[in-house]
Write an enzyme that holds these catalytic residues in place. Structure first.
Site, mmCIF file in Angstrom:
data_model
loop_
_atom_site.group_PDB
_atom_site.id
_atom_site.type_symbol
_atom_site.label_atom_id
_atom_site.label_comp_id
_atom_site.label_asym_id
_atom_site.label_seq_id
_atom_site.Cartn_x
_atom_site.Cartn_y
_atom_site.Cartn_z
ATOM 1 N N LYS A 133 0.511 3.758 -2.496
ATOM 2 C CA LYS A 133 -0.280 4.862 -3.076
ATOM 3 C C LYS A 133 0.534 5.769 -3.987
ATOM 4 O O LYS A 133 0.678 6.977 -3.724
ATOM 5 C CB LYS A 133 -0.926 5.700 -1.969
ATOM 6 C CG LYS A 133 -1.840 4.932 -1.030
ATOM 7 C CD LYS A 133 -2.517 5.863 -0.036
ATOM 8 C CE LYS A 133 -3.429 5.148 0.921
ATOM 9 N NZ LYS A 133 -2.769 4.351 1.957
ATOM 10 N N ASP A 169 2.556 10.196 -9.374
ATOM 11 C CA ASP A 169 3.656 10.972 -9.965
ATOM 12 C C ASP A 169 3.412 11.033 -11.473
ATOM 13 O O ASP A 169 2.350 10.612 -11.940
ATOM 14 C CB ASP A 169 5.009 10.307 -9.620
ATOM 15 C CG ASP A 169 6.166 11.309 -9.566
ATOM 16 O OD1 ASP A 169 6.221 12.184 -10.457
ATOM 17 O OD2 ASP A 169 6.995 11.208 -8.657
ATOM 18 N N ASP A 187 0.844 -1.202 0.000
ATOM 19 C CA ASP A 187 0.000 0.000 0.000
ATOM 20 C C ASP A 187 0.880 1.253 0.000
ATOM 21 O O ASP A 187 1.057 1.888 1.026
ATOM 22 C CB ASP A 187 -0.888 -0.078 1.263
ATOM 23 C CG ASP A 187 -1.803 1.105 1.441
ATOM 24 O OD1 ASP A 187 -2.072 1.826 0.463
ATOM 25 O OD2 ASP A 187 -2.261 1.314 2.584
ATOM 26 N N ARG A 191 -5.762 -2.166 13.605
ATOM 27 C CA ARG A 191 -5.748 -2.224 15.063
ATOM 28 C C ARG A 191 -6.702 -3.215 15.728
ATOM 29 O O ARG A 191 -6.328 -3.800 16.749
ATOM 30 C CB ARG A 191 -5.921 -0.809 15.628
ATOM 31 C CG ARG A 191 -4.672 0.040 15.384
ATOM 32 C CD ARG A 191 -4.942 1.510 15.457
ATOM 33 N NE ARG A 191 -5.751 1.950 14.319
ATOM 34 C CZ ARG A 191 -6.120 3.204 14.118
ATOM 35 N NH1 ARG A 191 -5.766 4.146 14.983
ATOM 36 N NH2 ARG A 191 -6.827 3.534 13.056
HETATM 37 O O1 C5P Z 1 -6.062 0.220 12.287
HETATM 38 P P1 C5P Z 1 -7.080 0.368 11.188
HETATM 39 O O2 C5P Z 1 -8.003 -0.831 11.063
HETATM 40 O O3 C5P Z 1 -7.807 1.687 11.244
HETATM 41 O O4 C5P Z 1 -6.175 0.357 9.866
HETATM 42 C C1 C5P Z 1 -6.698 0.612 8.587
HETATM 43 C C2 C5P Z 1 -5.595 0.559 7.561
HETATM 44 O O5 C5P Z 1 -6.137 0.906 6.292
HETATM 45 C C3 C5P Z 1 -4.431 1.510 7.823
HETATM 46 O O6 C5P Z 1 -3.238 0.875 7.348
HETATM 47 C C4 C5P Z 1 -4.764 2.721 6.980
HETATM 48 O O7 C5P Z 1 -3.611 3.395 6.546
HETATM 49 C C5 C5P Z 1 -5.457 2.054 5.781
HETATM 50 N N1 C5P Z 1 -6.366 2.931 5.028
HETATM 51 C C6 C5P Z 1 -7.479 3.549 5.596
HETATM 52 N N2 C5P Z 1 -8.269 4.361 4.826
HETATM 53 C C7 C5P Z 1 -7.996 4.562 3.531
HETATM 54 C C8 C5P Z 1 -6.887 3.943 2.949
HETATM 55 C C9 C5P Z 1 -6.086 3.126 3.743
HETATM 56 O O8 C5P Z 1 -7.739 3.357 6.774
HETATM 57 N N3 C5P Z 1 -8.788 5.310 2.800
#
Ligand code: C5P
Length: 232
Positions: free
Chosen positions: A61, A64, A59, A211
């Site tokens: 993202k 460029d 991931d 988390r």
């Molecule tokens: O800990 P949690 O469940 O919130 O983690 C969600 C993951 O998904 C993190 O790695 C976060 O960077 C990613 N993410 C997100 N929303 C987005 C894109 C990626 O929460 N739009």
């Protein structure tokens, strides 16, 4: 690939990540490596996790000029990841260049998905900072359609948007959805959250869970609960 639960391994070192994955013993969950871990541990973290038999969503993202993204994707594709992503805001030309770069000599390539508008951007900020006057929902769906038309495999979105994305971009266009919490769990910095069971009902193809699994007292139990609720 079918429906799956992807664990967001948001750790700041290879050691912490591998120690976390050790808990899963024989199981091989799909793992997301984000910027924090990739920048801390370097590309070798990808091969280390791959050697253990996990699928990997890298991931990073990318956003460029098309030529730079194409060349960077060529390097990431050689790492053998299963899924990676770009910002749809980079335009259709950039997304097509990303696919060209990802495609290996034998014609295979990792899945490529697009970020539409980040979930940290609300409508007011989008109007004010990005000078985009359209409603947020319309922008997200337009970016998703542009990604589909450019040959991408799906988008990162909220489970609450999955159904609409499928109706605009087709049922096979993947919806990879973060913002997942167990009922009554800590929400943290996520704004709109959905349970694994609700994400299933709403038609998400993959849920990304950080988390609720990584910070759980028993991460393996939390992961299995996600799998049971989301896949059945
Ligand atoms: O800990 P949690 O469940 O919130 O983690 C969600 C993951 O998904 C993190 O790695 C976060 O960077 C990613 N993410 C997100 N929303 C987005 C894109 C990626 O929460 N739009």
């Amino acid at each position: 690939m079918g429906k799956d639960v992807i664990i967001a391994c948001d750790f700041d070192s290879a050691e912490k990540t591998l120690e976390f994955l050790d808990k899963f013993e024989g199981k091989k969950p799909f793992v997301k490596i984000g910027m924090e871990l990739f920048y801390a541990a370097g590309p070798s973290i990808v091969s280390k996790i791959k050697e253990r038999g996990h699928k990997i969503f890298l991931d990073l993202k990318l956003h460029d000029i098309p030529n730079t993204v194409k060349k960077a994707m060529c390097v990431l594709s050689r790492l053998g990841v299963d899924m990676c992503n770009v910002h749809a805001a980079g335009t259709g030309r950039m997304m097509q260049a990303a696919i060209e770069g990802l495609t290996r000599e034998d014609g295979s390539r990792p899945l490529l998905i697009a970020v539409t508008q980040l979930t940290s951007t609300d409508e007011e900020t989008m109007h004010k900072d990005l000078l985009i006057d359209e409603p947020l929902d319309k922008v997200v769906m337009h970016y998703a359609k542009n990604a589909a038309d450019s040959g991408l495999d799906g988008v990162v979105c909220s489970p609450l948007e999955a159904d609409k994305v499928h109706s605009i971009c087709g049922g096979k266009f993947l919806t990879v959805t973060p913002g997942i919490r167990f009922a009554g769990g800590e929400v943290g910095d996520q704004k709109r959250v959905t349970t694994p069971a609700m994400a299933k009902e709403l038609g998400s193809d993959y849920i990304v869970v950080g988390r609720p699994i990584t910070a759980a007292t028993d991460p393996v139990e939390a992961y299995e609960r996600c799998v049971k609720d989301f896949i059945g």
